[in-house]
Design a protein around this motif. Structure first.
Motif, PDB file in Angstrom:
ATOM      1  N   SER A   1       0.830  -1.209   0.000  1.00  0.00           N
ATOM      2  CA  SER A   1       0.000   0.000   0.000  1.00  0.00           C
ATOM      3  C   SER A   1       0.861   1.253   0.000  1.00  0.00           C
ATOM      4  O   SER A   1       0.546   2.239  -0.668  1.00  0.00           O
ATOM      5  CB  SER A   1      -0.929  -0.014   1.215  1.00  0.00           C
ATOM      6  N   LYS A   2       1.953   1.244   0.758  1.00  0.00           N
ATOM      7  CA  LYS A   2       2.876   2.382   0.750  1.00  0.00           C
ATOM      8  C   LYS A   2       3.485   2.564  -0.638  1.00  0.00           C
ATOM      9  O   LYS A   2       3.628   3.692  -1.132  1.00  0.00           O
ATOM     10  CB  LYS A   2       3.979   2.196   1.792  1.00  0.00           C
ATOM     11  N   ASN A   3       3.835   1.445  -1.282  1.00  0.00           N
ATOM     12  CA  ASN A   3       4.365   1.529  -2.642  1.00  0.00           C
ATOM     13  C   ASN A   3       3.320   2.083  -3.610  1.00  0.00           C
ATOM     14  O   ASN A   3       3.644   2.849  -4.525  1.00  0.00           O
ATOM     15  CB  ASN A   3       4.824   0.146  -3.115  1.00  0.00           C
ATOM     16  N   ALA A   4       2.060   1.696  -3.414  1.00  0.00           N
ATOM     17  CA  ALA A   4       0.984   2.218  -4.247  1.00  0.00           C
ATOM     18  C   ALA A   4       0.854   3.729  -4.062  1.00  0.00           C
ATOM     19  O   ALA A   4       0.654   4.476  -5.030  1.00  0.00           O
ATOM     20  CB  ALA A   4      -0.333   1.526  -3.888  1.00  0.00           C
ATOM     21  N   CYS A   5       0.977   4.189  -2.822  1.00  0.00           N
ATOM     22  CA  CYS A   5       0.929   5.625  -2.534  1.00  0.00           C
ATOM     23  C   CYS A   5       2.035   6.369  -3.266  1.00  0.00           C
ATOM     24  O   CYS A   5       1.794   7.403  -3.900  1.00  0.00           O
ATOM     25  CB  CYS A   5       1.044   5.837  -1.025  1.00  0.00           C
TER      26      CYS A   5
ATOM     27  N   TYR B   1      -5.487   1.785   0.123  1.00  0.00           N
ATOM     28  CA  TYR B   1      -4.775   1.091   1.199  1.00  0.00           C
ATOM     29  C   TYR B   1      -5.519  -0.203   1.497  1.00  0.00           C
ATOM     30  O   TYR B   1      -6.688  -0.180   1.873  1.00  0.00           O
ATOM     31  CB  TYR B   1      -4.711   1.945   2.462  1.00  0.00           C
ATOM     32  N   GLY B   2      -4.835  -1.316   1.322  1.00  0.00           N
ATOM     33  CA  GLY B   2      -5.509  -2.590   1.525  1.00  0.00           C
ATOM     34  C   GLY B   2      -4.666  -3.637   2.217  1.00  0.00           C
ATOM     35  O   GLY B   2      -3.465  -3.442   2.448  1.00  0.00           O
ATOM     36  N   TYR B   3      -5.321  -4.736   2.561  1.00  0.00           N
ATOM     37  CA  TYR B   3      -4.636  -5.885   3.165  1.00  0.00           C
ATOM     38  C   TYR B   3      -5.407  -7.122   2.729  1.00  0.00           C
ATOM     39  O   TYR B   3      -6.502  -7.396   3.213  1.00  0.00           O
ATOM     40  CB  TYR B   3      -4.627  -5.758   4.685  1.00  0.00           C
ATOM     41  N   HIS B   4      -4.838  -7.855   1.792  1.00  0.00           N
ATOM     42  CA  HIS B   4      -5.501  -9.024   1.208  1.00  0.00           C
ATOM     43  C   HIS B   4      -5.707 -10.100   2.267  1.00  0.00           C
ATOM     44  O   HIS B   4      -4.798 -10.369   3.069  1.00  0.00           O
ATOM     45  CB  HIS B   4      -4.651  -9.566   0.059  1.00  0.00           C
ATOM     46  N   PRO B   5      -6.872 -10.733   2.301  1.00  0.00           N
ATOM     47  CA  PRO B   5      -7.145 -11.722   3.358  1.00  0.00           C
ATOM     48  C   PRO B   5      -6.179 -12.887   3.400  1.00  0.00           C
ATOM     49  O   PRO B   5      -5.934 -13.452   4.477  1.00  0.00           O
ATOM     50  CB  PRO B   5      -8.565 -12.202   3.030  1.00  0.00           C
ATOM     51  N   ASN B   6      -5.608 -13.270   2.278  1.00  0.00           N
ATOM     52  CA  ASN B   6      -4.684 -14.405   2.260  1.00  0.00           C
ATOM     53  C   ASN B   6      -3.299 -14.060   2.797  1.00  0.00           C
ATOM     54  O   ASN B   6      -2.472 -14.958   2.985  1.00  0.00           O
ATOM     55  CB  ASN B   6      -4.537 -14.952   0.833  1.00  0.00           C
TER      56      ASN B   6
ATOM     57  N   THR C   1       1.034  -6.833  15.471  1.00  0.00           N
ATOM     58  CA  THR C   1       1.742  -6.329  14.287  1.00  0.00           C
ATOM     59  C   THR C   1       0.788  -5.591  13.367  1.00  0.00           C
ATOM     60  O   THR C   1       1.127  -4.541  12.804  1.00  0.00           O
ATOM     61  CB  THR C   1       2.413  -7.489  13.539  1.00  0.00           C
ATOM     62  N   LEU C   2      -0.413  -6.116  13.220  1.00  0.00           N
ATOM     63  CA  LEU C   2      -1.417  -5.460  12.386  1.00  0.00           C
ATOM     64  C   LEU C   2      -1.760  -4.082  12.939  1.00  0.00           C
ATOM     65  O   LEU C   2      -1.787  -3.091  12.194  1.00  0.00           O
ATOM     66  CB  LEU C   2      -2.680  -6.320  12.314  1.00  0.00           C
ATOM     67  N   GLU C   3      -2.014  -3.989  14.222  1.00  0.00           N
ATOM     68  CA  GLU C   3      -2.395  -2.713  14.816  1.00  0.00           C
ATOM     69  C   GLU C   3      -1.265  -1.703  14.715  1.00  0.00           C
ATOM     70  O   GLU C   3      -1.508  -0.511  14.495  1.00  0.00           O
ATOM     71  CB  GLU C   3      -2.828  -2.924  16.261  1.00  0.00           C
ATOM     72  N   LYS C   4      -0.012  -2.151  14.860  1.00  0.00           N
ATOM     73  CA  LYS C   4       1.124  -1.239  14.692  1.00  0.00           C
ATOM     74  C   LYS C   4       1.207  -0.749  13.254  1.00  0.00           C
ATOM     75  O   LYS C   4       1.438   0.439  12.998  1.00  0.00           O
ATOM     76  CB  LYS C   4       2.433  -1.905  15.079  1.00  0.00           C
ATOM     77  N   ALA C   5       0.996  -1.659  12.296  1.00  0.00           N
ATOM     78  CA  ALA C   5       1.051  -1.274  10.879  1.00  0.00           C
ATOM     79  C   ALA C   5      -0.026  -0.244  10.564  1.00  0.00           C
ATOM     80  O   ALA C   5       0.226   0.740   9.864  1.00  0.00           O
ATOM     81  CB  ALA C   5       0.890  -2.505   9.995  1.00  0.00           C
ATOM     82  N   LEU C   6      -1.208  -0.442  11.094  1.00  0.00           N
ATOM     83  CA  LEU C   6      -2.305   0.496  10.826  1.00  0.00           C
ATOM     84  C   LEU C   6      -2.071   1.825  11.530  1.00  0.00           C
ATOM     85  O   LEU C   6      -2.421   2.883  11.000  1.00  0.00           O
ATOM     86  CB  LEU C   6      -3.632  -0.120  11.261  1.00  0.00           C
TER      87      LEU C   6
END
Length: 249
Positions: free
Chosen positions: A44-48, A61-66, A74-79
């Protein structure tokens, strides 16, 4: 004017062609705008960065389920780290996010947890959402109902007529791509579709077997004009206005 509302041309691991070559080909085929789709925090950062380097490109900004391993911390820190990105003027949606139970080994609990996190962001920032839902609508609809999302798109929809009707009743739009040109799938009404390529995947006829490109939206629009028995200009105008309405570009 045509728009590619969902592509991955920013991902150098997937897409080999240069931005200059890709966007020149798009313009030559009447595709004036593209939206590049994030699939995890780094992508997502690269897309930006890609979108901000090119005037005719926007991003999500996305996060694919797979791609989620269930590590909530880690997810909460990333967000949290992404909060600055959420104010970027070229961010137009959250996605792609969703549920995918198609392949063996998926973790339903992880995917549902991730989806709820991402929908909360979309609700907090009042952003539209691009969904990737495969073999998972029975779990998706109840989760989606718990949130208030401005507008939603079912990317690359190829599910049942029942779920098509459910999406229509809920006000969804549907991403139509090269899959429609060669697969026997249910088709939404013209007034509720937007065009996408999912490049480099799902190359439409007559270019099957080659890398997909945003410029091939023209071929998808030609297929749609034939299928919906409308002239090309009408199809282009309706679908482009839908993109503008959803993503405000």
């Amino acid at each position: 004017m045509l728009v590619d509302s969902h592509c991955h041309i920013h991902d150098k691991g997937l897409f080999e062609l240069s931005a200059e070559e890709t966007l020149a080909h798009a313009h030559a085929n009447g595709v004036d705008k593209c939206i590049v789709i994030g699939t995890d925090p780094i992508d997502s950062k690269n897309a930006c960065e890609y979108a901000n380097a090119h005037a005719e490109v926007w991003w999500t900004y996305g996060y694919h389920p797979n791609d989620y391993d269930g590590d909530t911390a880690t997810l909460e820190k990333a967000l949290s780290d992404a909060k600055l990105l959420f104010s970027d003027k070229k961010l137009v949606a959250i996605g792609e996010i969703g549920l995918d139970y198609h392949f063996d080994g998926y973790n339903k609990a992880f995917q549902c947890d991730l989806l709820e996190h991402m929908l909360q962001i979309a609700q907090d920032y009042q952003l539209p959402v691009s969904f990737h839902i495969r073999d998972a609508f029975d779990d998706f609809w109840p989760i989606y109902s718990n949130f208030h999302i401005p507008t939603s798109v079912l990317h690359s929809f190829s599910d049942s007529k029942k779920n098509l009707r459910e999406g229509l009743d809920r006000g969804f739009y549907f991403g139509v791509n090269g899959l429609a040109t060669f697969a026997d799938i249910a088709h939404p009404p013209l007034e509720r579709i937007i065009f996408e390529t999912d490049a480099p995947f799902l190359t439409p006829k007559p270019f099957r077997g080659t890398i997909n490109m945003p410029g091939y939206v023209k071929n998808i629009a030609e297929w749609a004009a034939d299928y919906y028995q409308q002239d090309f200009a009408t199809v282009s105008e309706i679908t482009t206005e839908n993109v503008k309405k959803i993503f405000k570009i």
